[in-house]
Structure formats: C-alpha cells, structure tokens
Scaffold this motif. Structure first.
Motif, PDB file in Angstrom:
ATOM      1  N   HIS A 427      76.048  57.933  66.192  1.00 20.41           N
ATOM      2  CA  HIS A 427      77.170  58.983  66.149  1.00 20.41           C
ATOM      3  C   HIS A 427      76.605  60.245  66.175  1.00 20.41           C
ATOM      4  O   HIS A 427      75.755  60.817  65.170  1.00 20.41           O
ATOM      5  CB  HIS A 427      77.985  58.433  64.907  1.00 20.41           C
ATOM      6  N   LEU A 428      77.108  61.096  66.632  1.00 17.87           N
ATOM      7  CA  LEU A 428      77.040  62.784  66.819  1.00 17.87           C
ATOM      8  C   LEU A 428      77.656  63.412  66.082  1.00 17.87           C
ATOM      9  O   LEU A 428      77.341  64.777  65.914  1.00 17.87           O
ATOM     10  CB  LEU A 428      76.658  63.027  68.403  1.00 17.87           C
ATOM     11  N   GLY A 429      78.835  63.027  65.475  1.00 22.21           N
ATOM     12  CA  GLY A 429      79.888  63.924  64.625  1.00 22.21           C
ATOM     13  C   GLY A 429      81.184  63.772  65.334  1.00 22.21           C
ATOM     14  O   GLY A 429      81.279  63.369  66.478  1.00 22.21           O
ATOM     15  N   SER A 430      82.078  64.390  64.683  1.00 20.80           N
ATOM     16  CA  SER A 430      83.490  64.540  65.054  1.00 20.80           C
ATOM     17  C   SER A 430      84.005  65.816  64.741  1.00 20.80           C
ATOM     18  O   SER A 430      83.576  66.785  63.941  1.00 20.80           O
ATOM     19  CB  SER A 430      84.409  63.480  64.114  1.00 20.80           C
ATOM     20  N   ALA A 439      89.528  74.782  62.936  1.00 17.93           N
ATOM     21  CA  ALA A 439      89.035  73.249  63.185  1.00 17.93           C
ATOM     22  C   ALA A 439      87.954  72.866  62.285  1.00 17.93           C
ATOM     23  O   ALA A 439      87.738  73.420  61.430  1.00 17.93           O
ATOM     24  CB  ALA A 439      88.309  73.543  64.481  1.00 17.93           C
ATOM     25  N   LEU A 440      87.808  71.555  62.648  1.00 17.22           N
ATOM     26  CA  LEU A 440      86.725  70.986  61.642  1.00 17.22           C
ATOM     27  C   LEU A 440      85.756  70.315  62.363  1.00 17.22           C
ATOM     28  O   LEU A 440      85.852  69.948  63.503  1.00 17.22           O
ATOM     29  CB  LEU A 440      87.645  69.659  61.042  1.00 17.22           C
ATOM     30  N   VAL A 441      84.581  70.414  61.716  1.00 19.87           N
ATOM     31  CA  VAL A 441      83.387  69.879  62.560  1.00 19.87           C
ATOM     32  C   VAL A 441      82.503  69.206  61.507  1.00 19.87           C
ATOM     33  O   VAL A 441      82.194  69.685  60.379  1.00 19.87           O
ATOM     34  CB  VAL A 441      82.305  70.970  63.042  1.00 19.87           C
ATOM     35  N   ASP A 442      82.435  68.004  61.852  1.00 24.00           N
ATOM     36  CA  ASP A 442      81.809  67.021  60.864  1.00 24.00           C
ATOM     37  C   ASP A 442      80.664  66.380  61.599  1.00 24.00           C
ATOM     38  O   ASP A 442      80.795  65.658  62.397  1.00 24.00           O
ATOM     39  CB  ASP A 442      82.755  65.854  60.407  1.00 24.00           C
ATOM     40  N   LEU A 443      79.398  66.619  61.018  1.00 26.23           N
ATOM     41  CA  LEU A 443      78.214  66.367  61.927  1.00 26.23           C
ATOM     42  C   LEU A 443      77.553  65.003  61.164  1.00 26.23           C
ATOM     43  O   LEU A 443      76.345  64.970  61.316  1.00 26.23           O
ATOM     44  CB  LEU A 443      77.497  67.474  62.211  1.00 26.23           C
ATOM     45  N   ARG A 444      78.059  64.502  60.221  1.00 22.40           N
ATOM     46  CA  ARG A 444      77.535  63.347  59.435  1.00 22.40           C
ATOM     47  C   ARG A 444      77.273  62.091  60.677  1.00 22.40           C
ATOM     48  O   ARG A 444      78.289  61.955  61.661  1.00 22.40           O
ATOM     49  CB  ARG A 444      78.269  63.062  58.640  1.00 22.40           C
ATOM     50  N   HIS A 445      76.140  61.569  60.502  1.00 22.75           N
ATOM     51  CA  HIS A 445      76.093  60.376  61.432  1.00 22.75           C
ATOM     52  C   HIS A 445      76.752  59.061  61.225  1.00 22.75           C
ATOM     53  O   HIS A 445      77.078  58.126  62.014  1.00 22.75           O
ATOM     54  CB  HIS A 445      74.628  59.903  61.429  1.00 22.75           C
ATOM     55  N   GLY A 451      75.395  65.234  55.888  1.00 25.15           N
ATOM     56  CA  GLY A 451      75.202  65.855  57.120  1.00 25.15           C
ATOM     57  C   GLY A 451      76.112  67.262  56.951  1.00 25.15           C
ATOM     58  O   GLY A 451      76.811  67.381  56.021  1.00 25.15           O
ATOM     59  N   LEU A 452      75.982  68.104  57.837  1.00 25.70           N
ATOM     60  CA  LEU A 452      76.725  69.376  58.005  1.00 25.70           C
ATOM     61  C   LEU A 452      78.384  69.300  58.117  1.00 25.70           C
ATOM     62  O   LEU A 452      78.377  68.258  59.182  1.00 25.70           O
ATOM     63  CB  LEU A 452      76.138  70.263  59.027  1.00 25.70           C
ATOM     64  N   SER A 453      79.013  69.843  57.451  1.00 25.25           N
ATOM     65  CA  SER A 453      80.572  69.778  57.448  1.00 25.25           C
ATOM     66  C   SER A 453      81.064  71.365  57.341  1.00 25.25           C
ATOM     67  O   SER A 453      80.625  71.938  56.640  1.00 25.25           O
ATOM     68  CB  SER A 453      81.040  68.996  56.551  1.00 25.25           C
TER      69      SER A 453
END
Length: 497
Positions: A427-430, A439-445, A451-453
C-alpha cells in the motif's frame, strides 16, 4: 471529369437494399471471414457468430473482460507482437475515478476523466486480429475456452442484442464491482451512484435543475428547502470528496449566481460510523472539522428506506432531499456471483498468488472482482484503484513472459514455465480532498502502521500534483490543468447541457 462519369456509372448499377434489418445495411466484411463465423435465423436476438479459436499460424488471443483500472492497465502492458488482444466491455473508455467528483460541479469537464481504450492500447484498432467489442459478457465456458456475449444496444430505436461468442487462449476477467445497497428499498430507483461518467452527468443535471426550479415564483419554502437539500450517503473517500466539491461549489459559485436561494442550499453527509475509516485518527478529526466549517452537516445513522423525496433512518428520522448520492462501497456483481468459478470470502472470483483462477485453465481475474482463495491464507485486498492498477501491470508482465516461452496457447501447459514471483501488494497511501483547498495525505502502509500524515493546503497541492501525473494520457493531463486554471480564474461552469 472522369471521376464524375465513373461515379454516375457506378450509381446506375447499384441496386437498393431490400433487407430492412439494420445489421444488413453494411457491406459484407469478407476480409474478416477467416476470424469470424456467423449463423442467423429470423430473430435478431437469436443471431450467433463469433471469433473462432486461433489457428497454429496466428498469434495466441488474450480476451480481456472490462475496461476499468485493472483491465486497461493490463492491455497497456500486453505486448501486441506476442498476443492478439480482444476487449469486451459495455464502455469503450476508462474512467479516472479519483477526479470524477470534480466533474459533477463543473470543476472539470467530463471528457477529462475518460480515456478511450484505443488510446491506451493502439493495437486494438490497428492489428488485424485485435478488436474491441461494445458488449456485455453473459457467461464463460471455461471447458471450451469460450466467452458468450451480448451487444450493448440503447437509444429510442433500441435493437435486440446481438449474441456472439469469443474463443480465447487466455482469459482475464476484470469486470470490477457494483455499488452495495444492502438490500435497502428504493436505492436503485431514487439514488444516484458515482461510478461512471453518466452518473456524474446525471448528478450535474439534477443539481442544476433543482437550483433553477427553486427560484420559480410560487414555490413553497418547504419545497424549496427540499429541492436544495443534497444528501450524500457514505463517508468513504468518494462521499467525502463529493461533499467537499459540492460545498466549494455552493460557497464560491451558487452564492454569487443564485443569490435568491444561497441561504437555503445545504449538504448532509450520512455515515453509519466514522468518516474515512481507513485514514489516521488525526486526519479524520481534521476532515470532520473542515467539512463542518464548509457547511456540510454530518449525521451518524443508518438508512432504513429510500422514498421519492425523503429517506428514513433507523431511528425514524425523515430526511427530505432533492439530490441523493449513494456511495457506500462496492461488492461483486450478479454476473461475478453467477460464474461457475471458485470464490473468495465475500463472493469475489477466487485467485491464487499469481492471480490465476484455480481449476479453470488459462483464466485469470484481477481488480475489484477478484480475491484470494482461502487456501492461500491471504486476506482479500481492498477495492482500490492502486490495487487494480498494480495487478494489471503484474499480470501483463506475467502473460508476456508466458508468451515469450511459447506458453500463450491454450494447448500449451504453463506448468513447466518458470513464471516468477507471486503478486505482492504494498500500500502506497491514501489521499482525499475535503474542499476549500484542503486535503488529506496518509502515507502509512497499513491502518495500524506508522508513516507520514499531512493535512491542509500542502496536502491539497500534493493531491492535485499526484493525480495530475496519474492521469493516463498527456492529452487529458493538459485538459485537467487547463480546466483547473479556468475554474480558478472564471469560476465553475453552471450551464445545464
């Protein structure tokens, strides 16, 4: 003037067509006769024909069912020097679904999110043994390596569907999924889904119609509030992004151009539990706060019944609406459930680690319609575009490898071919936009991983940049960039076409 004399001579020997069947208005395609067989009777719905099995001197044939993320990425990666590619789908384009919500309110034009299949894989329109058929798959005969299809017919003079068959050497089922309604009465009749371009067009027409009707003299205040009440059911990324786009449209365009009704239009988002449940807790709280700030009313509840002008929640609350958008997730379609193939938990087509369907030779399944069989010990992957796209890329490389090793034909066994490592998803993130340039950027696997949020304007810039680069063609990237710039300078287009 010799060309004119020849034309006149030709016209004198041409006889009028007497057969009234619409398919007989075309000249016989004799140059395709070595690929097709045809049998007819007195009823169009009973006509049968199709693509015969490939000959030894011809390239093996890969038949792809579906033009979603998985199917189109597969066709893009297949080597047309190795295979003939045949695609069967009720639509001739791929939809870039992450930007579909933006087309509903005029931020983007509809054509910016649609990419023709023949641009994704040009061999379909150029190679003599490759085709695209605008049709639905009716059934699959895995024993005889045949797909049974029916053409898509629509319009005022609707024709009976033309039935035909397509023989395959390799079959890839990438039919996607359909929206889940949980068996609630009235959803299909009164709600609009957001999965296809025509869904977005219907939402846009309905929204603008309600805006104009609400301004008609003599309409009651109660009816005006109902017409201008937009209800979104489902707090996943699609529902949240549509709510955000809608709130932006209201604040920046409706209040300027429909000043008479600017205080009556509202958006309500209904979710049974938490919105954006797959995102980080901090990001969910930020999204909730931002949506409320933008004027979106959040309601926690479960829909019990859907009627013509209102929905009823489990606690008996009645919610009147003028526009109802349903976005509660997806599940297997009736066709997928009806296929006599192994199933994964949840009803999807079961596959092994190499995306092969067990007990069905030369059959593969990818995308939202597939899931791991229980014997693999792996959980079913989420119905996400990045999963489908990665599966399509993996399977294209796998089939190319099999084809280069002379394993492309159905008579050839691939058991002796080293096919390499199984498919592994990382998973690359959402990402999700919530309106107002946020916007939201969730880079957890994973949901439990670290991970970075990020949230806010920077995340919105990342969101737009990422999707601009992911749009399939340079043509559509140009369209998207121009539409974004035009909307920023001149506002959204509110024409009801």
């Amino acid at each position: 003037m010799s060309w004119f004399r020849n034309l006149s001579k030709f016209s004198t020997i041409t006889k009028p067509l007497t057969n009234t069947h619409p398919f007989h208005h075309f000249p016989p395609l004799t140059f395709l006769s070595h690929h097709f067989t045809t049998t007819t009777d007195n009823h169009a719905s009973s006509h049968h024909g199709g693509l015969e099995p490939t000959k030894p001197h011809e390239k093996p044939r890969v038949v792809v069912l579906g033009t979603g993320w998985a199917g189109c990425r597969l066709m893009k990666g297949l080597d047309p020097e190795i295979y003939d590619i045949v695609c069967v789908s009720p639509r001739n384009h791929m939809v870039f679904t992450p930007l579909l919500a933006s087309t509903c309110v005029g931020t983007l034009e509809f054509r910016t999110v649609a990419e023709p299949v023949t641009r994704i894989q040009p061999a379909i329109s150029r190679e003599p043994g490759s085709y695209f058929f605008l049709a639905n798959c009716a059934s699959v005969d895995t024993h005889n390596h045949v797909v049974k299809c029916e053409t898509v017919t629509e319009g005022t003079q609707k024709l009976d569907p033309w039935k035909f068959t397509v023989s395959y050497d390799k079959l890839v089922i990438a039919l996607g999924a359909q929206p889940i309604t949980f068996g609630i009465n009235g959803v299909h009749e009164h709600a609009i889904f957001l999965r296809e371009v025509y869904h977005a067009q219907e939402i846009r027409r309905k929204l603008l119609l309600n805006l104009m009707l609400s301004d008609v003299p003599g309409i009651s205040e109660e009816e005006k509030r109902r017409l201008l009440h937009c209800v979104v059911v489902g707090g996943g990324p699609t529902g949240v992004e549509f709510s955000g786009e809608l709130s932006d449209f209201i604040m920046r365009d409706v209040r300027q151009r429909y000043s008479h009704v600017k205080d009556d239009i509202h958006v309500t988002l209904i979710e049974a539990s938490e919105i954006l449940s797959s995102f980080d807790d901090r990001l969910r709280r930020y999204a909730t706060k931002q949506l409320i700030k933008s004027g979106v009313r959040l309601v926690r509840g479960t829909v019990k019944d859907v009627e013509d002008k209102k929905i009823i929640l489990n606690d008996g609350t009645e919610v009147p609406y003028g526009l109802l958008v349903w976005s509660t997730g997806v599940g297997p379609s009736p066709l997928i459930r009806s296929l006599d193939l192994p199933k994964s938990p949840g009803g999807r087509i079961g596959v092994d680690e190499w995306l092969r369907v067990p007990s069905a030779e030369d059959v593969f399944a990818i995308g939202d319609c597939s899931g791991y069989v229980e014997s693999t010990g792996k959980p079913t992957l989420p119905a996400l575009a990045q999963v489908a796209e990665r599966q399509g890329k993996y399977l294209a490389n796998l089939l190319n490898k099999i084809g280069k090793a002379n394993g492309g034909r159905r008579a050839n066994s691939v058991e002796d071919i080293e096919i390499g490592d199984p498919f592994v998803y990382k998973h690359l993130g959402s990402m999700a936009t919530v309106g107002s340039y946020k916007a939201l950027v969730d880079l957890r696997h994973s949901k439990e991983g670290k991970g970075l949020s990020l949230a806010g304007f920077i995340s919105w810039f990342i969101w737009r940049s990422a999707y601009l680069t992911r749009v399939i063609s340079w043509r559509n990237r140009f369209y998207v960039a121009i539409n974004w710039a035009t909307t920023l300078v001149f506002g959204r287009d509110i024409s009801r076409i």
